[in-house]
Each structure stands twice: as C-alpha cells, then as structure tokens.
Design a protein around this motif. Structure first.
Motif, PDB file in Angstrom:
ATOM      1  N   ASP A 284       0.859  -1.185   0.000  1.00 50.59           N
ATOM      2  CA  ASP A 284       0.000   0.000   0.000  1.00 50.59           C
ATOM      3  C   ASP A 284       0.900   1.241   0.000  1.00 50.59           C
ATOM      4  O   ASP A 284       1.700   1.430   0.925  1.00 50.59           O
ATOM      5  CB  ASP A 284      -0.870  -0.056   1.268  1.00 50.59           C
ATOM      6  N   GLY A 285       0.782   2.058  -1.047  1.00 50.60           N
ATOM      7  CA  GLY A 285       1.621   3.246  -1.168  1.00 50.60           C
ATOM      8  C   GLY A 285       1.461   4.233  -0.022  1.00 50.60           C
ATOM      9  O   GLY A 285       2.314   5.087   0.197  1.00 50.60           O
ATOM     10  N   ASN A 286       0.374   4.092   0.733  1.00 50.87           N
ATOM     11  CA  ASN A 286       0.148   5.004   1.858  1.00 50.87           C
ATOM     12  C   ASN A 286       0.999   4.674   3.075  1.00 50.87           C
ATOM     13  O   ASN A 286       1.033   5.446   4.024  1.00 50.87           O
ATOM     14  CB  ASN A 286      -1.321   4.943   2.306  1.00 50.87           C
ATOM     15  N   THR A 287       1.629   3.503   3.059  1.00 53.22           N
ATOM     16  CA  THR A 287       2.335   3.086   4.272  1.00 53.22           C
ATOM     17  C   THR A 287       3.698   3.762   4.408  1.00 53.22           C
ATOM     18  O   THR A 287       4.389   3.554   5.393  1.00 53.22           O
ATOM     19  CB  THR A 287       2.502   1.554   4.328  1.00 53.22           C
ATOM     20  N   GLY A 288       4.067   4.564   3.428  1.00 55.64           N
ATOM     21  CA  GLY A 288       5.284   5.364   3.542  1.00 55.64           C
ATOM     22  C   GLY A 288       6.507   4.520   3.820  1.00 55.64           C
ATOM     23  O   GLY A 288       6.714   3.476   3.205  1.00 55.64           O
ATOM     24  N   GLN A 289       7.291   4.964   4.777  1.00 51.66           N
ATOM     25  CA  GLN A 289       8.560   4.281   5.063  1.00 51.66           C
ATOM     26  C   GLN A 289       8.357   2.860   5.563  1.00 51.66           C
ATOM     27  O   GLN A 289       9.254   2.022   5.460  1.00 51.66           O
ATOM     28  CB  GLN A 289       9.354   5.091   6.089  1.00 51.66           C
ATOM     29  N   ASN A 290       7.166   2.574   6.070  1.00 49.32           N
ATOM     30  CA  ASN A 290       6.872   1.218   6.522  1.00 49.32           C
ATOM     31  C   ASN A 290       6.900   0.232   5.353  1.00 49.32           C
ATOM     32  O   ASN A 290       7.130  -0.964   5.543  1.00 49.32           O
ATOM     33  CB  ASN A 290       5.513   1.198   7.212  1.00 49.32           C
ATOM     34  N   ALA A 291       6.705   0.755   4.155  1.00 47.51           N
ATOM     35  CA  ALA A 291       6.761  -0.104   2.972  1.00 47.51           C
ATOM     36  C   ALA A 291       8.128  -0.774   2.870  1.00 47.51           C
ATOM     37  O   ALA A 291       8.238  -1.949   2.501  1.00 47.51           O
ATOM     38  CB  ALA A 291       6.490   0.718   1.711  1.00 47.51           C
ATOM     39  N   LEU A 292       9.162  -0.024   3.225  1.00 48.31           N
ATOM     40  CA  LEU A 292      10.519  -0.581   3.165  1.00 48.31           C
ATOM     41  C   LEU A 292      10.658  -1.766   4.115  1.00 48.31           C
ATOM     42  O   LEU A 292      11.240  -2.800   3.761  1.00 48.31           O
ATOM     43  CB  LEU A 292      11.540   0.483   3.577  1.00 48.31           C
ATOM     44  N   ALA A 293      10.109  -1.602   5.319  1.00 45.16           N
ATOM     45  CA  ALA A 293      10.188  -2.680   6.311  1.00 45.16           C
ATOM     46  C   ALA A 293       9.435  -3.908   5.810  1.00 45.16           C
ATOM     47  O   ALA A 293       9.888  -5.049   5.970  1.00 45.16           O
ATOM     48  CB  ALA A 293       9.598  -2.202   7.637  1.00 45.16           C
ATOM     49  N   GLN A 294       8.290  -3.672   5.165  1.00 46.44           N
ATOM     50  CA  GLN A 294       7.518  -4.802   4.623  1.00 46.44           C
ATOM     51  C   GLN A 294       8.309  -5.528   3.536  1.00 46.44           C
ATOM     52  O   GLN A 294       8.360  -6.755   3.505  1.00 46.44           O
ATOM     53  CB  GLN A 294       6.199  -4.314   4.045  1.00 46.44           C
ATOM     54  N   VAL A 295       8.915  -4.753   2.653  1.00 42.78           N
ATOM     55  CA  VAL A 295       9.680  -5.367   1.567  1.00 42.78           C
ATOM     56  C   VAL A 295      10.816  -6.215   2.147  1.00 42.78           C
ATOM     57  O   VAL A 295      11.027  -7.358   1.758  1.00 42.78           O
ATOM     58  CB  VAL A 295      10.238  -4.296   0.594  1.00 42.78           C
ATOM     59  N   ARG A 296      11.517  -5.639   3.121  1.00 37.24           N
ATOM     60  CA  ARG A 296      12.621  -6.377   3.748  1.00 37.24           C
ATOM     61  C   ARG A 296      12.140  -7.690   4.344  1.00 37.24           C
ATOM     62  O   ARG A 296      12.698  -8.754   4.079  1.00 37.24           O
ATOM     63  CB  ARG A 296      13.224  -5.535   4.881  1.00 37.24           C
ATOM     64  N   ALA A 297      11.079  -7.609   5.150  1.00 33.43           N
ATOM     65  CA  ALA A 297      10.620  -8.782   5.897  1.00 33.43           C
ATOM     66  C   ALA A 297      10.093  -9.872   4.958  1.00 33.43           C
ATOM     67  O   ALA A 297      10.440 -11.052   5.091  1.00 33.43           O
ATOM     68  CB  ALA A 297       9.541  -8.379   6.898  1.00 33.43           C
ATOM     69  N   PHE A 298       9.259  -9.478   3.983  1.00 26.13           N
ATOM     70  CA  PHE A 298       8.710 -10.485   3.070  1.00 26.13           C
ATOM     71  C   PHE A 298       9.811 -11.041   2.160  1.00 26.13           C
ATOM     72  O   PHE A 298       9.791 -12.218   1.806  1.00 26.13           O
ATOM     73  CB  PHE A 298       7.559  -9.902   2.237  1.00 26.13           C
ATOM     74  N   HIS A 299      10.757 -10.197   1.822  1.00 27.66           N
ATOM     75  CA  HIS A 299      11.849 -10.679   0.969  1.00 27.66           C
ATOM     76  C   HIS A 299      12.700 -11.701   1.728  1.00 27.66           C
ATOM     77  O   HIS A 299      13.075 -12.741   1.189  1.00 27.66           O
ATOM     78  CB  HIS A 299      12.714  -9.517   0.496  1.00 27.66           C
ATOM     79  N   ASP A 300      12.998 -11.405   2.983  1.00 24.21           N
ATOM     80  CA  ASP A 300      13.805 -12.342   3.760  1.00 24.21           C
ATOM     81  C   ASP A 300      13.100 -13.692   3.883  1.00 24.21           C
ATOM     82  O   ASP A 300      13.740 -14.733   3.867  1.00 24.21           O
ATOM     83  CB  ASP A 300      14.089 -11.765   5.159  1.00 24.21           C
ATOM     84  N   ALA A 301      11.780 -13.660   4.001  1.00 25.90           N
ATOM     85  CA  ALA A 301      11.039 -14.920   4.175  1.00 25.90           C
ATOM     86  C   ALA A 301      10.844 -15.671   2.857  1.00 25.90           C
ATOM     87  O   ALA A 301      10.869 -16.898   2.836  1.00 25.90           O
ATOM     88  CB  ALA A 301       9.681 -14.631   4.812  1.00 25.90           C
ATOM     89  N   LEU A 302      10.650 -14.929   1.768  1.00 27.27           N
ATOM     90  CA  LEU A 302      10.160 -15.597   0.543  1.00 27.27           C
ATOM     91  C   LEU A 302      10.980 -15.331  -0.716  1.00 27.27           C
ATOM     92  O   LEU A 302      10.718 -15.933  -1.751  1.00 27.27           O
ATOM     93  CB  LEU A 302       8.717 -15.132   0.264  1.00 27.27           C
ATOM     94  N   GLN A 303      11.946 -14.422  -0.643  1.00 32.19           N
ATOM     95  CA  GLN A 303      12.702 -14.009  -1.832  1.00 32.19           C
ATOM     96  C   GLN A 303      11.738 -13.499  -2.926  1.00 32.19           C
ATOM     97  O   GLN A 303      11.410 -14.209  -3.884  1.00 32.19           O
ATOM     98  CB  GLN A 303      13.593 -15.136  -2.406  1.00 32.19           C
ATOM     99  N   LEU A 304      11.338 -12.280  -2.748  1.00 31.21           N
ATOM    100  CA  LEU A 304      10.386 -11.651  -3.673  1.00 31.21           C
ATOM    101  C   LEU A 304      10.998 -11.493  -5.062  1.00 31.21           C
ATOM    102  O   LEU A 304      12.201 -11.291  -5.190  1.00 31.21           O
ATOM    103  CB  LEU A 304      10.006 -10.258  -3.157  1.00 31.21           C
ATOM    104  N   THR A 305      10.139 -11.559  -6.073  1.00 29.38           N
ATOM    105  CA  THR A 305      10.605 -11.263  -7.434  1.00 29.38           C
ATOM    106  C   THR A 305      10.090  -9.909  -7.911  1.00 29.38           C
ATOM    107  O   THR A 305      10.625  -9.350  -8.856  1.00 29.38           O
ATOM    108  CB  THR A 305      10.128 -12.334  -8.425  1.00 29.38           C
TER     109      THR A 305
END
Ligand code: GTP
Ligand code: MG
Length: 358
Positions: A284-305
C-alpha cells in the motif's frame, strides 16, 4: 508511454513478456496462427485483442497518465511549488529537501537526489528554477529506472505467481486487475483462492474471476497450500498460461503466518518444479517508510521477485518509490491508482517522475 504484451511466442522464441518497452525495440517474428488449446476449457478465456499476431500487442493506456498525475497530485503540488518564483539558492534546496522528505522519499534517497540535482544544475548551467524542476524529473527518473522491469510471462506453462502482503494492501484487487491485463493479452489465467481464512475473501476473488471470465480454484475451509497445489496441478493439466494464487493478508511479525506462506511456496514447488516463478508483494503506497520494512521482511522470508504498489491515489506520497529504489530495489511490476479495473498499469520510471513533478 505504452505497454506491450508480447503474445505467446512461436517455438523458437523462448518467452513472452509483459513489457513496457517502446515498440521500436520489439522485433516482429512471422505471425503463425494462434494455437488452439487442446483441452476444453471450463470457462472460455476472455475475448482478447488481436489473436493472430505473434508480435507485441499494444495495450492502450487510455487516460492513464492523467489518472497517475491526479493520483500523485498532493505530493506533486508540494514538490513543484518549491520551484515557483524562487531563485536557485540554498533556500530552494532546503525547501526541496523538506518536500522530498514529506513525500516519503526517505533520508537516503533525498540526499542522493539533492546531490545529483546540484550536479545536474552545475553541468547544465541553468539559472531558471523552472529548469531545475526539469532536471529533477531526470534525476528521479534515473533513480527509479532500476525498478522498471517487465513481468515476464510465458517462459513456463503455466507461469505460477504467488501474491502476498499485509492485510488490506490491495492483493485481491490487484490480482483482478492483473488478470484483466493478462486476459486481454490472450493468456489463459487460473486463479487460486489460497486466502481460505475468510469466506468473503474467496467470494471477492470469485467476483474478479467472473468479471474477467477466467477459472478459479476455491475450496471452503481448505488448507491454503492444498488449494494452491490443486490449482497448479489443474493449471498444468488444462494448459493454463498463468496461475495466480491469492493469499490472506498478514503482518511479517506473525511468524506462524509467515511460515504458512513458506509452506505454500514449497507446495507450489512440489506441484511444479521451479515454481513459483513470481512472488509478488503488494504494498500500500500510503504506508510510507513502513513499505521498506515490509519489503525487507517479506523478501527475507520468501525471496520476492517483484512488487505491486497500490493506492498511489488518495493520500499516498509517491516518494516511497524513490526510497525503495535507493534502499531495496525490488522490481515494481505494477502501480495502482484506484479501485477500478483499469487503475493498474505497468510502472514506467520516467512517466512516474513526470507525473510526480508535473
Ligand atoms: N484507492 C485505491 N484503493 C485500492 C487500490 N487497490 C486496492 N484498493 C482498495 O483497497 C481495499 C482492500 O483491497 P483488497 O484487494 O481487498 O486488499 P487485500 O490485500 O486483498 O486484503 P486482505 O485480503 O484482507 O488482506 C479495497 O477496498 C480496494 O478497493 C488502489 O490502487 N487505490
Ligand atoms: Mg484479499
């Protein structure tokens, strides 16, 4: 800017892509007749755009730039107001710094952009603040460029995608919109309702399947991994081009739910070696800097493409893409600026920079 979908390639061409490249770069192979699927589909795929050409199919982005621009208006207005009636001096850069931070660009991207812009201003020897705005468009476009990457579909049959994200990010809606894009490019899509958590979630996906006239695998009270497994097996058997699994929203801190996603991923791999081919995080583009934390966490768990960034209309501040580009450059396949079917498009760095600073 246009979007192109390269249709299913003839045997000698290995892949089809959902690709925001200019048409001049696309090479037209000779056009064989479109292959007819051998298995009788349960629901016919959506009547698609020209089906006989094997070359890229232009997807008109009717009104897209205008929708994007109006979506980003709040951010854009505060950024562009910096250049109105000003002189090129420290005060202008200070004001721009504040506006970029306010736009969620984050400290790193803001510093980077300001340094880059000062260099550009020096090289171009501009004296007019309005010209600085144009140079900032160049700087932002260049910063965002690494995020612009086509989503490739067609290297595998089916291409299996798994869509993840926090609650309410826009996963199901984005799947609906993406399905429309794919169906229009003559792709046979199968949806998997792996959000088995709520009955309403299955129904919501079923509505999108109906709107796009594509099939769906859905099972009440089932294990999400089992539903996804069934969908991939069915997709292979019935010759679908794309299988997309919708998953329930979750916070990365809910570790047992993150384990569930890992299980879904593993299970997809059992149904088809090498799958899932795409793991998309919807942010969600509204989550601001929290978006970065989400990307990090989901990437670490699942290796996002790849990412889909939604809700860039409303109160969203488009600067978050600059922060992502600087700190966590996962490709942004699509951006969303509204709730309607046509409100999702491929991400184009220059188009976005222009819309942001128009
Ligand atoms: N304004 C706007 N609203 C959006 C956009 N994308 C999704 N929405 C809305 O956001 C809300 C949540 O969307 P969903 O697709 O249900 O989100 P989800 O991630 O599937 O939610 P859960 O399955 O509950 O985790 C809905 O009301 C959508 O219409 C967008 O780009 N812009
Ligand atoms: Mg959902």
């Amino acid at each position: 800017m246009f979007t192109f979908f390269k249709k299913k390639p003839p045997p000698e061409l290995p892949r089809m892509s959902l690709d925001p490249v200019p048409v001049v770069e696309a090479v037209e192979p000779p056009a064989p007749p479109a292959p007819v699927p051998a298995t009788p589909p349960v629901a016919p795929p959506v009547a698609a755009a020209p089906a006989t050409s094997a070359g890229p199919v232009e997807q008109p982005r009717d009104g897209w730039v205008e929708r994007l621009r109006s979506g980003l208006r709040r951010t854009g207005t505060s950024l562009t107001s910096v250049f109105v009636g000003a002189r090129i001096d420290d005060a202008l850069y200070d004001e721009l710094e504040a506006a970029l931070l306010m736009a969620d660009a984050g400290v790193k991207a803001t510093e980077f952009l300001l340094d880059d812009l000062k260099q550009r201003v020096k090289w171009a020897r501009v004296v007019d603040p309005a010209a600085v705005r144009l140079l900032l468009i160049d700087a932002v476009a260049e910063l965002l460029k690494p995020l612009q990457k086509p989503l490739v579909v067609g290297e595998h049959t089916p291409t299996v995608m798994m869509v993840v994200g926090v609650n309410g990010a826009g996963k199901t809606t984005s799947i609906g919109k993406l399905t429309r894009h794919l169906a229009q490019a003559d792709q046979r899509v199968l949806l998997a309702a792996a959000d088995t958590f709520r009955a309403a979630a299955r129904e919501q996906l079923a509505v999108w399947a109906g709107r796009n006239n594509v099939e769906i695998v859905s099972q009440e009270g089932a294990d999400p991994a089992a539903v996804t497994f069934d969908a991939v097996v069915a997709g292979r058997a019935r010759g679908h081009d794309v299988v997309i699994a919708d998953t329930a929203g979750r916070l990365p801190t809910q570790l047992h739910l993150m384990e569930e996603l890992k299980k879904i991923k593993r299970t997809i791999g059992k149904a088809m070696e090498g799958a899932p081919h795409e793991i998309l995080l919807v942010v969600d583009g509204n989550t601001g800097q929290n978006a970065l934390a989400q990307v990090r966490a989901f990437h670490d768990a699942l290796q996002l493409t790849g990412l889909v960034v939604t809700k860039l209309d409303g109160t969203a501040k488009g600067g978050v893409l600059a922060a992502l580009a600087r700190e966590r450059p996962v490709p942004v396949y699509f951006i969303g600026v509204g709730e309607k079917l046509e409100d999702l498009e491929t991400f184009d760095a220059r188009e976005f920079a222009q819309a942001l600073l128009s």
